[in-house]
Structure formats: C-alpha cells, structure tokens
Design an enzyme around this catalytic site. Structure first.
Site, PDB file in Angstrom:
ATOM      1  CG  ASP A  95      -8.076  -4.881  -0.457  1.00  0.00           C
ATOM      2  OD1 ASP A  95      -7.023  -4.985  -1.108  1.00  0.00           O
ATOM      3  OD2 ASP A  95      -9.071  -4.238  -0.861  1.00  0.00           O
ATOM      4  CB  ILE A  96      -7.236   0.104   1.475  1.00  0.00           C
ATOM      5  CG1 ILE A  96      -6.123   0.056   2.533  1.00  0.00           C
ATOM      6  CG2 ILE A  96      -7.922   1.470   1.498  1.00  0.00           C
ATOM      7  CD1 ILE A  96      -5.019   1.074   2.311  1.00  0.00           C
ATOM      8  CG  ASN A 103      -4.138   6.050  -5.636  1.00  0.00           C
ATOM      9  OD1 ASN A 103      -3.567   6.732  -4.779  1.00  0.00           O
ATOM     10  ND2 ASN A 103      -3.897   4.759  -5.796  1.00  0.00           N
ATOM     11  CG  ASP A 112       2.223   7.225  -2.166  1.00  0.00           C
ATOM     12  OD1 ASP A 112       1.669   6.192  -2.591  1.00  0.00           O
ATOM     13  OD2 ASP A 112       3.097   7.840  -2.808  1.00  0.00           O
ATOM     14  CD  GLU A 138      -5.341  -1.968  -3.505  1.00  0.00           C
ATOM     15  OE1 GLU A 138      -6.327  -2.229  -4.217  1.00  0.00           O
ATOM     16  OE2 GLU A 138      -4.207  -1.728  -3.969  1.00  0.00           O
TER      17      GLU A 138
END
Length: 228
Positions: A95-96, A103, A112, A138
């Site tokens: 997971d980011i 964002n 993106d 993500e």
C-alpha cells in the site's frame, strides 16, 4: 460463418466486461450483419477474417485482465489465478503510504504517475510465475509462487527500499513516496486466506509507523515489523 459470428460475440463480451460499450456494440453489430449475409462470404475471405478476429479476441481478453492505468494485472486476473494456484506461495500486499496527501498536495495527475511508477517498480525482479496485480486504489498484490519464506521476506524488503529510494523529486519537486507491506507466507491452498492475513499484517506495518514490512514469524506467530 458461425466461427466469425461467435468470435465477434466473444470479443463483444470482453469489451463489455471492460465497460467499452462502443466497441462491444460494434462487434455485436458485425455479428448480426454476418449472420444475415447473403450471398455467403467467400471461404478464403472468411478464413482471413476468422484469423484476424482470433487475434483481436486474444488481445481483448488480455486487456480485460489488465488495469487500464498501471498496466499490471487487475482484480479479475488475481481472482482467477488464486483459485488455481498450487501451494505453497507467498502473498505481499503493498500500500502506498498517505497516498491521499500525494493527490491533495501534488494533484491527481501526479498521483496517477506515482501509481504507474510504483506498479513498474513492483513488477521488477519478480520470480518466475510471480506477478503484480492492482488490488484496488493505491494497493497492489505481489503473488510469489514456490518462494521460500526467507526469500519472500527479502524480496518484500527490496520492494520497500526500492520505492523509498526512488528519485521521486524528479517527477515532482518535494515529492516523496513510501510503501508499507504485509507479507503472508504459507501453504495457502489457492484460497484467499493468505490475502486476508497479508491485509492484517499490512495494517500492522501501518500502525508501526509506515514504510515497513510486516510478516509472521513461523515459529511463534508473532508479528514482526522492521525497517533497517
């Protein structure tokens, strides 16, 4: 004639599964026109058309199994593979960290780009038959068949380091990206049990401070988090 009609219908179904209704409609319309064709199509013309449609169907099916943004495999592919994957295998859920902040602070276009770049990094150096799939948002899944627990732990830590040390400011000044990893190793048996365990371990890594790998010690069941 029936081969061409069925191929058009199959391709239409593949495009419809991707939400590409325009191309799905075009193939359904072509199938209808072929079924009504009179006089019949010349055999050689039909053979070439069937060959072309088979190639297009194969491409459409491959596209239907790929995530449109990152080009790694999608959840549909993951579902199919896990159902048939022989034990043993390891699963890493990646997971980011704080992706919403990316964002919010750098814009969705940069977000993106980060997703594409992370997906590319995760796909590097995977073992034979291993693959990366986008799990959602993500989150990504690394499936590692026939990989020993120690090797899976090493690979997961390499993934974490690779992302953390990537030159993100080259993409956007001030940008920094890390990932947390939950790694589940075991027999698995082709079920989702390991994915669920990897998910629990992922959140353990998040709670421990992010930018970490979490896995279970095979001897005493403790959760281990570390960041060298």
């Amino acid at each position: 004639m029936s081969d061409a009609v069925s191929l058009h219908e199959s391709i239409a179904g593949a495009f419809a599964s991707q939400g590409d209704w325009e191309r799905a409609y075009q193939h359904l319309r072509a199938a209808l026109e072929l079924s009504r064709a009179c006089p019949p199509v010349i055999p050689e013309q039909l053979r070439r058309e069937v060959d072309r449609l088979r190639r297009e169907r194969a491409q459409a099916r491959e596209e239907s199994l790929r995530d449109a943004l990152t080009a790694v495999y999608n959840r549909r592919y993951l579902d199919r593979k896990l159902a048939d994957l022989p034990a043993p295998f390891a699963v890493a859920l990646v997971d980011i960290d704080l992706f919403k902040n990316v964002n919010d602070n750098f814009g969705h276009f940069t977000g993106d780009q980060v997703l594409r770049r992370v997906a590319a990094l995760l796909g590097e150096g995977l073992p034979p038959q291993g693959f990366c799939a986008r799990y959602g948002g993500e989150e990504f899944v690394l499936v590692l068949p026939a990989v020993a627990a120690g090797d899976a732990i090493l690979l997961a830590e390499q993934v974490r380091t690779k992302v953390a040390e990537h030159p993100w400011p080259e993409l956007c000044p001030g940008l920094a990206v890390t990932v947390s990893v939950g790694l589940a190793c075991g027999a698995g048996g082709g079920t989702w049990a390991q994915v669920l365990d990897a998910d629990r371990l992922l959140y353990a890594a998040k709670r421990a401070g992010r930018n970490r790998v979490a896995y279970r010690d095979s001897e005493d069941g403790y959760v281990i988090q570390y960041r060298p």
